[in-house]
Write an enzyme that holds these catalytic residues in place. Sequence first.
Site, PDB file in Angstrom:
ATOM      1  N   ASN A 100      46.797  43.977  46.721  1.00 33.88           N
ATOM      2  CA  ASN A 100      46.214  42.311  46.737  1.00 33.88           C
ATOM      3  C   ASN A 100      44.771  41.843  46.177  1.00 33.88           C
ATOM      4  OD1 ASN A 100      44.609  44.136  49.168  1.00 33.88           O
ATOM      5  ND2 ASN A 100      43.481  42.225  49.527  1.00 33.88           N
ATOM      6  N   HIS A 101      44.150  42.674  45.245  1.00 34.52           N
ATOM      7  CA  HIS A 101      42.672  42.719  45.131  1.00 34.52           C
ATOM      8  C   HIS A 101      43.466  42.842  43.268  1.00 34.52           C
ATOM      9  CE1 HIS A 101      40.446  41.716  48.397  1.00 34.52           C
ATOM     10  NE2 HIS A 101      40.182  43.465  48.437  1.00 34.52           N
TER      11      HIS A 101
ATOM     12  N   HIS B 129      46.253  49.974  51.619  1.00 35.24           N
ATOM     13  CA  HIS B 129      45.595  48.229  52.494  1.00 35.24           C
ATOM     14  C   HIS B 129      44.300  48.220  53.468  1.00 35.24           C
ATOM     15  CE1 HIS B 129      44.024  44.421  52.541  1.00 35.24           C
ATOM     16  NE2 HIS B 129      44.923  45.145  53.929  1.00 35.24           N
TER      17      HIS B 129
END
Length: 286
Positions: A68-69, A176
């Site tokens: 997600n980054h 994550h």
Amino acid sequence: MELRVLAIGDVVGESGVDFLCRHLPTLRRQYDIHFTVVNGENAASNGLMPQQARDIFSAGADVITMGNHTWGKRQIVDEMERNPYILRPANYTSRAPGRGWGIFDGPRGTTIRVVNLIGRCGMDSNFDNPFTKMDEILKEGDATLTLVDFHAEATSEKGAMAWYLDGRVQALWGTHTHVPTADTQVFPKGLGFVTDLGMTGPARSVLGIRPEDICAAPAHGKVYGEMKGTVTACESLGNEAIVHLENEDGEFAARLDPDHGARAGEQATLYLNMANAHFFDGETEQ
């Protein structure tokens, strides 16, 4: 024929990259590793810089996966377009730069498909369905084995994907959460699975950042990490305010301007000045 695959969870910060570069070559030799996949999305705290990617490859990684980054550091975009060995989640929109999977050469004539997926439960983006995306990918090309890095928040979503792919891929691991899970197992049809690998960073440590190095709006030209959570309390002290934030990692306090706008019970994002971040050993406090 035996193939030994090493999967490494989220590499966090410069200290994580440095640790990986010092120890990965030894690990590969010690365990006779044939293929290594490293999740690098937190190498720059919030993203991956091109030089960090080069360092991770030089240490022995065959493929770098993200999460997600992925877009936290825009400098990596051109590198991702050029380098097929850096993967971003395949279920991002098709218009996103880079690629989400690839088939790579393994030892003794084998081919290894690596897929990077991102979950949708508890994530703040509208990603494509990872289950149907995986169906599409498995129809494209043949490989000796298929490995999946599923970057997801919910353990249930990771487990559901594992059952969905049992018998169709050889291994699926979660990334994550930065917390390793004790559920390594082989499913009935042969899939190897663990809910989360954890992180590659300082063990028994606390990310120490002074309250004044946390702000409500990032300043131009500085490197910041993000911290999201629920505001639990706001203390007005006249010319400043102490805001308390809570998320799954714990409780934090920040010294902000009095017009910060945060309200108890609301969600907020604070920014950490990473130039002033320090890691402390939990036992020695050094």
